[in-house]
Structure formats: structure tokens, C-alpha cells
Design a protein around this motif. Structure first.
Motif, short mmCIF file in Angstrom:
data_model
loop_
_atom_site.label_atom_id
_atom_site.label_comp_id
_atom_site.label_asym_id
_atom_site.label_seq_id
_atom_site.Cartn_x
_atom_site.Cartn_y
_atom_site.Cartn_z
N VAL A 69 -24.03 55.12 -3.20
CA VAL A 69 -22.71 55.62 -2.82
C VAL A 69 -21.81 54.47 -2.41
CG1 VAL A 69 -21.49 57.00 -1.08
CG2 VAL A 69 -23.59 57.87 -2.12
N VAL A 70 -20.61 54.47 -2.97
CA VAL A 70 -19.57 53.53 -2.56
C VAL A 70 -18.46 54.37 -1.92
CG1 VAL A 70 -17.94 51.74 -3.30
CG2 VAL A 70 -20.16 51.98 -4.47
N PRO A 71 -18.38 54.35 -0.59
CA PRO A 71 -17.40 55.20 0.09
C PRO A 71 -16.06 54.51 0.30
CG PRO A 71 -18.91 54.26 1.69
CD PRO A 71 -19.32 53.73 0.34
N LEU A 72 -15.16 54.65 -0.66
CA LEU A 72 -13.82 54.10 -0.50
C LEU A 72 -12.92 55.05 0.29
CD1 LEU A 72 -13.12 52.52 -4.02
CD2 LEU A 72 -14.11 51.46 -1.98
N CYS A 73 -13.22 56.32 0.24
CA CYS A 73 -12.46 57.34 0.99
C CYS A 73 -12.74 57.19 2.48
CB CYS A 73 -12.88 58.73 0.50
SG CYS A 73 -12.26 60.07 1.54
N PRO A 74 -11.69 57.06 3.30
CA PRO A 74 -11.90 56.92 4.74
C PRO A 74 -12.69 58.08 5.37
CG PRO A 74 -9.63 56.42 4.17
CD PRO A 74 -10.29 56.97 2.93
N TYR A 75 -12.49 59.29 4.87
CA TYR A 75 -13.23 60.43 5.43
C TYR A 75 -14.72 60.27 5.16
CZ TYR A 75 -14.83 64.94 6.90
OH TYR A 75 -15.52 65.93 7.55
N VAL A 76 -15.09 59.85 3.96
CA VAL A 76 -16.51 59.68 3.62
C VAL A 76 -17.11 58.56 4.48
CG1 VAL A 76 -18.15 59.13 1.78
CG2 VAL A 76 -16.18 60.61 1.30
N VAL A 77 -16.35 57.49 4.70
CA VAL A 77 -16.83 56.40 5.56
C VAL A 77 -17.14 56.94 6.95
CG1 VAL A 77 -16.15 54.26 6.73
CG2 VAL A 77 -15.61 54.57 4.31
N LYS A 78 -16.21 57.67 7.54
CA LYS A 78 -16.41 58.24 8.89
C LYS A 78 -17.56 59.23 8.91
CE LYS A 78 -13.11 56.41 11.40
NZ LYS A 78 -13.43 55.48 12.47
N TYR A 79 -17.69 60.03 7.88
CA TYR A 79 -18.77 61.01 7.81
C TYR A 79 -20.13 60.30 7.84
CZ TYR A 79 -21.50 65.09 6.51
OH TYR A 79 -22.42 66.11 6.51
N GLY A 106 -16.48 68.48 5.98
CA GLY A 106 -17.83 68.04 6.32
C GLY A 106 -18.89 68.68 5.44
N LYS A 107 -18.75 69.98 5.19
CA LYS A 107 -19.69 70.66 4.30
C LYS A 107 -19.62 70.09 2.90
CE LYS A 107 -19.60 75.07 6.73
NZ LYS A 107 -19.17 76.45 6.72
N TYR A 159 -27.37 59.20 6.07
CA TYR A 159 -26.82 58.87 4.76
C TYR A 159 -26.57 57.37 4.58
CZ TYR A 159 -26.12 63.87 4.25
OH TYR A 159 -26.32 65.23 4.16
N LYS A 160 -26.75 56.57 5.62
CA LYS A 160 -26.45 55.14 5.53
C LYS A 160 -27.28 54.44 4.46
CE LYS A 160 -24.46 54.41 10.00
NZ LYS A 160 -24.38 53.62 11.20
N ASP A 161 -28.48 54.92 4.21
CA ASP A 161 -29.32 54.28 3.20
C ASP A 161 -28.77 54.45 1.78
OD1 ASP A 161 -30.12 57.10 3.51
OD2 ASP A 161 -31.64 56.64 2.00
N LEU A 162 -27.84 55.37 1.60
CA LEU A 162 -27.24 55.58 0.27
C LEU A 162 -26.15 54.58 -0.06
CD1 LEU A 162 -26.77 59.46 0.23
CD2 LEU A 162 -28.49 58.13 -0.98
N VAL A 163 -25.58 53.96 0.98
CA VAL A 163 -24.39 53.13 0.79
C VAL A 163 -24.73 51.85 0.05
CG1 VAL A 163 -22.55 51.84 1.96
CG2 VAL A 163 -23.27 54.08 2.83
N ASP A 164 -23.96 51.60 -1.01
CA ASP A 164 -24.09 50.39 -1.80
C ASP A 164 -23.05 49.41 -1.27
OD1 ASP A 164 -23.69 48.39 -3.83
OD2 ASP A 164 -24.83 49.69 -5.18
N ASP A 165 -23.51 48.31 -0.71
CA ASP A 165 -22.60 47.34 -0.10
C ASP A 165 -21.99 46.37 -1.10
OD1 ASP A 165 -22.93 48.38 2.49
OD2 ASP A 165 -24.80 47.25 2.72
N SER A 166 -22.46 46.41 -2.35
CA SER A 166 -21.89 45.52 -3.36
C SER A 166 -20.56 46.08 -3.84
CB SER A 166 -22.87 45.35 -4.53
OG SER A 166 -23.03 46.57 -5.22
N ALA A 167 -19.84 45.30 -4.59
CA ALA A 167 -18.53 45.72 -5.09
C ALA A 167 -18.68 46.93 -6.03
CB ALA A 167 -17.87 44.58 -5.84
N ALA A 168 -17.68 47.79 -6.01
CA ALA A 168 -17.67 49.00 -6.86
C ALA A 168 -17.23 48.62 -8.27
CB ALA A 168 -16.76 50.05 -6.25
#
Length: 97
Positions: free
Chosen positions: A70-80, A53-54, A87-96
Motif C-alpha cells: 500500500v502506498v497511502p498518498l491520501c491523507p485520510y488513509v495515512v491517518k487511518y 473508516g469502514k 496495517y503498518k506492515d502493508l505500507v510500501d515506503d519506496s516511491a510509487a
């Protein structure tokens, strides 16, 4: 237990150190305007200490500071991000791409 987090650009990963030794890392792929988080891992002897988490929080803060989406492909990053909506405003919903 002193903890330090660094961006190891040569290895394309953020690393968390405990007592001067790598205890975990968050791998990424850097694109011109995005950072794609692909894998997060904490070494078994350091699990259960809140280090992941840190590490991910620091990596997301660094992404914000540098203006990367941010494109969170890692499941841990998605859950975090789900657990930390700031942090939701950082997520880029377009394709990586």
C-alpha cells in the motif's frame, strides 16, 4: 441502514453504498505489486457516520488479501493507518512508481 463496499475496478476505486446508493469512495491506482490510494471522499449527506473508516479498512483488508503493498498518498488513509497499526506492515515506503 444496509452498507455494502465493493471494488469498482472499472473506476479504480472502492465504493461504499448506503441503501443501494454510493455514499463515498476511495480512489486508487493499481500497479503490478502496489495499490496507491490517492483520494478518499464521503458525500456530505453521509459524513459523520464512520463510513470513511469502514471503507478504508475494507480497502486495506482487500489489499492484504491480494498481496499488494500500500502506498497511502491520501491523507485520510495515512491517518487511518496511524490509528490502526495492524496495517503498518502493508505500507510500501519506496516511491510509487
Amino acid at each position: 441502514m444496509p452498507v455494502e463496499i465493493v471494488d469498482n475496478v472499472a473506476k479504480s476505486r472502492f465504493e461504499i453504498f448506503v441503501d443501494g446508493k454510493v455514499a463515498g469512495f476511495a480512489d486508487y491506482r493499481l500497479l503490478p505489486t502496489k495499490i496507491v490510494f490517492t483520494h478518499t471522499e464521503v458525500l456530505p449527506e453521509h459524513e459523520g457516520q464512520g463510513l470513511a473508516g469502514k471503507l478504508v479498512g475494507h480497502a486495506l483488508d482487500a489489499s492484504r488479501d491480494t498481496g499488494l503493498r500500500v502506498v497511502p498518498l491520501c491523507p485520510y488513509v495515512v491517518k487511518y493507518i496511524e490509528r490502526h497499526p495492524q496495517y503498518k506492515d502493508l505500507v510500501d515506503d519506496s516511491a510509487a512508481e
